[in-house]
Write a protein that holds these residues in place. Structure first.
Motif, PDB file in Angstrom:
ATOM      1  N   GLN A  38      40.340  37.360  22.847  1.00 47.73           N
ATOM      2  CA  GLN A  38      41.546  37.936  23.440  1.00 47.73           C
ATOM      3  C   GLN A  38      41.145  38.758  24.647  1.00 47.73           C
ATOM      4  O   GLN A  38      40.075  39.377  24.658  1.00 47.73           O
ATOM      5  N   ILE A  40      42.224  41.971  27.069  1.00 53.08           N
ATOM      6  CA  ILE A  40      43.027  43.181  27.161  1.00 53.08           C
ATOM      7  C   ILE A  40      42.857  43.732  28.568  1.00 53.08           C
ATOM      8  O   ILE A  40      41.931  43.342  29.288  1.00 53.08           O
ATOM      9  N   HIS A  41      43.745  44.624  28.961  1.00 52.11           N
ATOM     10  CA  HIS A  41      43.651  45.173  30.313  1.00 52.11           C
ATOM     11  C   HIS A  41      42.519  46.186  30.386  1.00 52.11           C
ATOM     12  O   HIS A  41      42.277  46.930  29.439  1.00 52.11           O
ATOM     13  N   ARG A  43      40.375  49.515  31.362  1.00 52.93           N
ATOM     14  CA  ARG A  43      40.759  50.922  31.316  1.00 52.93           C
ATOM     15  C   ARG A  43      40.301  51.679  32.547  1.00 52.93           C
ATOM     16  O   ARG A  43      40.962  52.608  32.984  1.00 52.93           O
ATOM     17  N   VAL A  49      41.183  42.091  33.607  1.00 47.54           N
ATOM     18  CA  VAL A  49      41.310  41.967  32.154  1.00 47.54           C
ATOM     19  C   VAL A  49      39.906  41.747  31.609  1.00 47.54           C
ATOM     20  O   VAL A  49      39.037  41.217  32.301  1.00 47.54           O
ATOM     21  N   GLU A  85      30.479  42.765  27.530  1.00 45.14           N
ATOM     22  CA  GLU A  85      31.858  42.391  27.838  1.00 45.14           C
ATOM     23  C   GLU A  85      31.914  41.324  28.912  1.00 45.14           C
ATOM     24  O   GLU A  85      30.953  41.122  29.651  1.00 45.14           O
ATOM     25  N   VAL A 124      49.244  41.020  30.620  1.00 47.34           N
ATOM     26  CA  VAL A 124      48.340  41.741  29.720  1.00 47.34           C
ATOM     27  C   VAL A 124      48.591  43.245  29.817  1.00 47.34           C
ATOM     28  O   VAL A 124      48.611  43.946  28.803  1.00 47.34           O
ATOM     29  N   GLY A 128      50.430  43.432  26.434  1.00 48.36           N
ATOM     30  CA  GLY A 128      49.314  43.513  25.501  1.00 48.36           C
ATOM     31  C   GLY A 128      48.384  42.315  25.511  1.00 48.36           C
ATOM     32  O   GLY A 128      48.476  41.422  26.351  1.00 48.36           O
ATOM     33  N   ALA A 129      47.492  42.325  24.549  1.00 50.02           N
ATOM     34  CA  ALA A 129      46.419  41.335  24.445  1.00 50.02           C
ATOM     35  C   ALA A 129      46.961  39.909  24.425  1.00 50.02           C
ATOM     36  O   ALA A 129      48.015  39.640  23.846  1.00 50.02           O
ATOM     37  N   GLN A 130      46.208  39.017  25.083  1.00 52.11           N
ATOM     38  CA  GLN A 130      46.549  37.595  25.118  1.00 52.11           C
ATOM     39  C   GLN A 130      45.331  36.783  24.688  1.00 52.11           C
ATOM     40  O   GLN A 130      44.190  37.141  24.998  1.00 52.11           O
TER      41      GLN A 130
END
Length: 137
Positions: A38, A40-41, A43, A49, A85, A124, A128-130
């Motif tokens: 998944q 996520i955006h 931070r 993402v 990541e 995203v 939210g998460a995709q």
């Protein structure tokens, strides 16, 4: 030439490995295909993402690394200061963590579907998460 199909949320992108510039990173990631997770955006980094991978080790060091991936460039941070990541920029990015600026290996570049990249990022951010899937073609 497309090496990959990347499906993220409702969007599909063609992509190529940067095999000449990041051969070890590309080879290590290919072993994990198909790769599903998944996004996520981010931070700290701006318009991007990311896929947090914790302590998953790809066994690579820095190659073709950057702190400023362009929209459509995918980087792999091999871990160290922060967790492992994968990051995909969709706009302006300065790759960082709460510890400060980082650099990741640019190993994939999107080649098609770029018109949907900003829409993915905003989806995203606001919804939210995709799900994301990397597959060989």
């Amino acid at each position: 030439m497309n090496d990959l199909r990347i499906t993220a949320g409702p969007f599909t992108f063609g992509a190529r490995f940067e095999s000449e510039l990041a051969p070890k990173t590309c080879a290590a990631f290919r072993k994990h295909l198909p790769f599903e997770s998944q996004v996520i955006h981010v931070r700290w980094s701006g318009e991007g993402v990311w896929i947090p991978l914790g302590d998953l080790a790809f066994g690579v060091d820095y190659e073709n690394h950057t702190s400023y991936p362009a929209p459509g460039q995918i980087i792999l941070y091999p871990g160290g200061i922060s967790e492992t990541e994968i990051l995909l920029g969709y706009g302006g990015v300065r790759f960082a963590s709460k510890m400060g600026q980082l650099a990741g290996n640019h190993f994939i570049t999107l080649t098609s579907g770029l018109e949907n990249l900003a829409a993915l990022g905003k989806m995203v951010l606001w919804h939210g998460a995709q799900k994301i899937v990397f597959e060989s073609v």
